[in-house]
Design a protein around this motif. Structure first.
Motif, PDB file in Angstrom:
ATOM      1  N   GLY A   1      -6.453   8.326  11.020  1.00 41.73           N
ATOM      2  CA  GLY A   1      -6.313   7.423   9.887  1.00 41.73           C
ATOM      3  C   GLY A   1      -6.734   6.013  10.258  1.00 41.73           C
ATOM      4  N   TYR A   2      -6.342   5.055   9.416  1.00 44.25           N
ATOM      5  CA  TYR A   2      -6.700   3.657   9.654  1.00 44.25           C
ATOM      6  C   TYR A   2      -5.655   2.983  10.538  1.00 44.25           C
ATOM      7  N   PHE A   3      -6.088   2.112  11.400  1.00 47.03           N
ATOM      8  CA  PHE A   3      -5.178   1.330  12.237  1.00 47.03           C
ATOM      9  C   PHE A   3      -5.840   0.000  12.581  1.00 47.03           C
ATOM     10  N   SER A   4      -5.014  -0.927  13.027  1.00 46.81           N
ATOM     11  CA  SER A   4      -5.507  -2.229  13.452  1.00 46.81           C
ATOM     12  C   SER A   4      -4.963  -2.524  14.842  1.00 46.81           C
TER      13      SER A   4
ATOM     14  N   SER B   1       3.297   8.100   7.383  1.00 49.14           N
ATOM     15  CA  SER B   1       2.700   9.409   7.693  1.00 49.14           C
ATOM     16  C   SER B   1       1.860   9.938   6.536  1.00 49.14           C
ATOM     17  N   SER B   2       1.741   9.165   5.481  1.00 46.40           N
ATOM     18  CA  SER B   2       0.989   9.615   4.314  1.00 46.40           C
ATOM     19  C   SER B   2      -0.040   8.574   3.917  1.00 46.40           C
ATOM     20  N   GLN B   3      -1.306   8.915   4.100  1.00 48.16           N
ATOM     21  CA  GLN B   3      -2.368   8.006   3.695  1.00 48.16           C
ATOM     22  C   GLN B   3      -2.432   7.895   2.175  1.00 48.16           C
ATOM     23  N   GLU B   4      -2.109   8.995   1.473  1.00 49.49           N
ATOM     24  CA  GLU B   4      -2.119   8.957   0.012  1.00 49.49           C
ATOM     25  C   GLU B   4      -1.135   7.910  -0.490  1.00 49.49           C
TER      26      GLU B   4
ATOM     27  N   ALA C   1      -0.016   2.539  -2.817  1.00 40.86           N
ATOM     28  CA  ALA C   1       0.778   1.312  -2.715  1.00 40.86           C
ATOM     29  C   ALA C   1      -0.121   0.081  -2.685  1.00 40.86           C
ATOM     30  N   PHE C   2      -1.187   0.127  -1.894  1.00 43.84           N
ATOM     31  CA  PHE C   2      -2.085  -1.028  -1.787  1.00 43.84           C
ATOM     32  C   PHE C   2      -2.947  -1.218  -3.035  1.00 43.84           C
ATOM     33  N   SER C   3      -3.092  -0.174  -3.853  1.00 40.12           N
ATOM     34  CA  SER C   3      -3.919  -0.301  -5.067  1.00 40.12           C
ATOM     35  C   SER C   3      -3.179  -0.999  -6.206  1.00 40.12           C
ATOM     36  N   LEU C   4      -1.843  -1.121  -6.086  1.00 41.55           N
ATOM     37  CA  LEU C   4      -1.061  -1.734  -7.155  1.00 41.55           C
ATOM     38  C   LEU C   4      -1.297  -3.235  -7.214  1.00 41.55           C
ATOM     39  N   THR C   5      -1.176  -3.796  -8.411  1.00 41.92           N
ATOM     40  CA  THR C   5      -1.369  -5.232  -8.615  1.00 41.92           C
ATOM     41  C   THR C   5      -0.216  -5.777  -9.457  1.00 41.92           C
ATOM     42  N   LYS C   6      -0.153  -7.102  -9.548  1.00 37.72           N
ATOM     43  CA  LYS C   6       0.880  -7.716 -10.385  1.00 37.72           C
ATOM     44  C   LYS C   6       0.698  -7.334 -11.847  1.00 37.72           C
ATOM     45  N   GLU C   7      -0.551  -7.138 -12.255  1.00 37.31           N
ATOM     46  CA  GLU C   7      -0.830  -6.757 -13.644  1.00 37.31           C
ATOM     47  C   GLU C   7      -0.459  -5.286 -13.894  1.00 37.31           C
TER      48      GLU C   7
ATOM     49  N   GLN D   1       1.162  13.059  -5.876  1.00 34.18           N
ATOM     50  CA  GLN D   1       1.770  13.972  -4.903  1.00 34.18           C
ATOM     51  C   GLN D   1       1.239  13.712  -3.508  1.00 34.18           C
ATOM     52  N   SER D   2       2.148  13.692  -2.522  1.00 37.08           N
ATOM     53  CA  SER D   2       1.787  13.632  -1.108  1.00 37.08           C
ATOM     54  C   SER D   2       2.285  14.909  -0.440  1.00 37.08           C
ATOM     55  N   GLN D   3       2.144  14.984   0.867  1.00 37.34           N
ATOM     56  CA  GLN D   3       2.619  16.182   1.568  1.00 37.34           C
ATOM     57  C   GLN D   3       4.150  16.270   1.565  1.00 37.34           C
ATOM     58  N   PHE D   4       4.824  15.174   1.158  1.00 43.63           N
ATOM     59  CA  PHE D   4       6.282  15.163   1.161  1.00 43.63           C
ATOM     60  C   PHE D   4       6.892  15.429  -0.213  1.00 43.63           C
TER      61      PHE D   4
END
Length: 653
Positions: free
Chosen positions: A182-185, A295-298, A303-309, A317-320
């Motif tokens: 997945g993604y990491f920094s 543990s869930s990229q979905e 979560a990051f796609s949400l905006t104040k608007e 659905q995720s694996q959980f």
């Protein structure tokens, strides 16, 4: 209290040391000299901190400084410096202060900048791991490296990296995720792995990279800007819940979503329906997170796609399970200056810290001369056996000669062979497996010398850096003084009731009440309400009756309080007269007040209990002054007046 007492010691201005000013003996206490440089430094440091102007007068300040040193001498005389708690506290303070000197600041700064630069990007990578112990033999290490290189060649030739990971990677998760991390920094992977990932272009495959886990082959799948961190709340219905079908779970999450669209509270619905028990009681709120931390990229992507608007997601659905996510806040990456402290703390806990330690050690190798006695070393080497690898090696019983045998000298300081033998025994659980034994001893010797270099350097910081020595000396004196004052003054002033009361009798005329008013005050922001309150007060209605009449369930129109206040108390409405009776309506700012003065108390001495707080403080000062006078009789103080005149002239310019 101790932290407050010692707090001013941290205000030391280190710049003052750079000038190497000559110093002279300013005064002595029992022939122990105290120098002009310390007096000047402490005076300058505290000049802007003292509120009492008399303490800025140099004659007065010298008296205070001499008194301070007298107390420290007394503390040493009665042995407070031998107290174990004192020694532990001083050691703790010194260790904290020494961190600025026992790390390479240039390397640290470079690592902070590198870490911050890398934080700007997130990398999505896959890897294949061939495990080999960090302390494996050269033969085993070479086998692992060749295996990793062969797998890399297959990937370079065009074979699917995911399938190669599934077949060959010894990372257990690779069977499921095909090696995709997945993604990491930065600071999310071990440093060597992170460095290789950031240095490998998108779409390419790294050479085999060694970490403490083994050899990795890394494929960089994507690079994007860092999304920072996000804080969200969620409602979750678990997959595969007993007694529920996938269709019923999906139907339930959709019903919850409809309730949200109807305006119902997300927090209340989370408390009622969310099956994530760790967050449901908190209204579904999760700790903030960044990419790759869950543990869930979905889940992260939604979560990051949400905006104040658009702060609430549709069900997904995720694996959980099924989730609905609500945005709370987003936290972009901080600037370099704002994140320095946080990054430095992360570096200290990271593999990067070895670079800082190694850099300093390399400098110390050049700074201090180490000379080994090869005969003693050869003799010690013969004592170590293969039992070391099983953790069963013991130092030989007959090693008395080694306690007087110098193994090496470090800057003329002898280090005996028996100390090295103790070190060898302590390293049996370190995982060092170098073979044969002769090479193992060489590795341990190099490690021991490096450790001794750092210890020797640390123990001599006071000599190496005068500014460090001065701060430690101030802490040493300050801690001693605190313990002494607590023993001789503070505890006595609290427990000596008879002495305190006798002192009060000599001071009670200084502690007086001004004219006081026993007064009832009503306040409101509405003039008509305060008129009604005044009318009811004049009729003898109680405060509860007035509030019951004028206040409602939802609105507090009037507040009423009773107090005994001095005539000039700031809480007393201006214009209140020192006479019994009702006031006119008084307007102050947005409020209207009326008062009812029920009694006027004339000026009077405060009782012992009423004045006790200030009396205790004054009694402490009284005891301390008398005590300093006694110390001047106990110790012989000689002040060099000519030198003091020079100091005064210097500080005046």
């Amino acid at each position: 209290m101790k932290k407050v007492f010692l707090g001013l010691l941290l205000a030391l201005n280190f710049v003052s040391y750079a000038q190497n000013n000559p110093k002279e003996v300013l005064f002595t206490i029992d022939d122990k000299p105290y120098y002009t440089d310390e007096f000047e430094r402490v005076y300058k440091k505290n000049l802007d901190l003292v509120k009492d102007e008399s303490q800025k007068d140099l004659n007065q300040y010298l008296e205070l400084f001499v008194g301070y040193k007298l107390k420290v001498n007394k503390a040493n005389k009665i042995g407070l410096q031998n107290n174990v708690q004192y020694q532990n506290e001083l050691r703790s303070y010194r260790n904290q202060l020494s961190k600025n000197y026992t790390s390479d600041s240039k390397v640290t700064s470079a690592l902070i900048k590198e870490g911050h630069d890398r934080l700007q990007k997130e990398i999505r990578a896959s890897h294949i791991l061939i495990m080999v112990d960090e302390n494996a033999s050269p033969e085993d290490t070479l086998i692992a490296y060749k295996q990793a290189q062969e797998i890399r060649n297959k990937a370079i030739a065009g074979q699917d990296f995911g399938k190669l990971a599934q077949e060959f990677s010894q990372d257990p998760s690779a069977k499921e995720n095909l090696g995709d991390l997945g993604y990491f920094s930065s600071f999310r992977m071990v440093y060597a792995f992170e460095t290789a990932a950031y240095n490998t272009p998108k779409g390419q495959i790294s050479k085999p990279i060694r970490t403490r886990f083994g050899y990795h082959i890394i494929k960089v799948n994507d690079v994007r800007s860092n999304r920072g961190e996000v804080a969200v709340a969620h409602i979750m219905l678990m997959n595969n819940k007993e007694g529920a079908t996938p269709q019923s779970i999906k139907s339930n999450i959709n019903d919850i979503y409809k309730k949200l669209q109807q305006g119902e509270s997300f927090e209340e619905l989370a408390k009622q329906f969310s099956e994530d028990k760790s967050s449901s009681t908190k209204g579904g709120v999760l700790n903030k997170f960044g990419s790759g931390q869950l543990s869930s990229q979905e889940f992260e992507d939604v979560a990051f796609s949400l905006t104040k608007e658009n702060p609430i997601s549709q069900p997904f659905q995720s694996q959980f399970g099924w989730h609905i996510v609500k945005l709370i806040d987003k936290f972009p990456i901080k600037g370099l200056e704002d994140s320095k402290a946080e990054l430095e703390n992360k570096i200290a806990k990271d593999d990067r810290s070895r670079l800082i330690t190694n850099s300093l050690t390399e400098k110390l190798r050049k700074k201090y001369k180490v000379k080994r006695d090869d005969k003693v070393y050869a003799s010690v080497s013969k004592l170590v056996t293969n039992d070391f690898y099983e953790g069963k090696w013991e130092t030989p019983e007959n090693t008395k000669d080694y306690s007087t045998s110098t193994l090496f000298t470090l800057d003329k300081k002898p280090v005996t062979a028996d100390q090295f033998l103790v070190f060898i025994k302590s390293q049996q659980k370190s995982g060092i497996a170098t073979k044969p034994v002769s090479k193992l001893v060489d590795v341990l010797y190099a490690k021991y010398v490096d450790e001794q270099l750092n210890t020797y350097y640390n123990s001599n910081l006071e000599d190496e850096f005068p500014e460090f020595g001065a701060v430690v000396e101030e802490y040493r004196d300050g801690l001693l003084l605190f313990d002494l004052m607590e023993k001789e003054i503070w505890e006595r002033s609290k427990t000596d009731t008879l002495g305190l009361k006798a002192f009060y009798e000599t001071q009670k005329d200084k502690h007086k009440w001004k004219t006081r008013l026993d007064v009832t005050t009503a306040s409101s922001t509405k003039q008509d309400v305060i008129k009604k309150a005044l009318a009811m007060m004049k009729k003898g209605n109680t405060a509860d009756a007035i509030k019951g009449k004028l206040n409602t369930k939802d609105v507090v129109n009037v507040m009423i309080s009773d107090a005994l206040l001095e005539y000039d108390a700031p809480t007393l409405p201006k214009g209140t007269k020192a006479e019994v009776g009702f006031s006119e309506i008084i307007k102050q700012g947005d409020y209207y007040f009326v008062t009812n003065v029920k009694k006027v108390l004339p000026e009077a001495n405060k009782s012992f209990e009423e004045a006790k707080g200030k009396i205790v403080n004054e009694y402490q000062q009284y005891l301390e002054q008398n005590w300093v006078n006694e110390l001047r009789k106990e110790f012989q103080v000689k002040i060099n007046k000519d030198v003091f005149e020079k100091v005064k002239n210097k500080l005046a310019n």
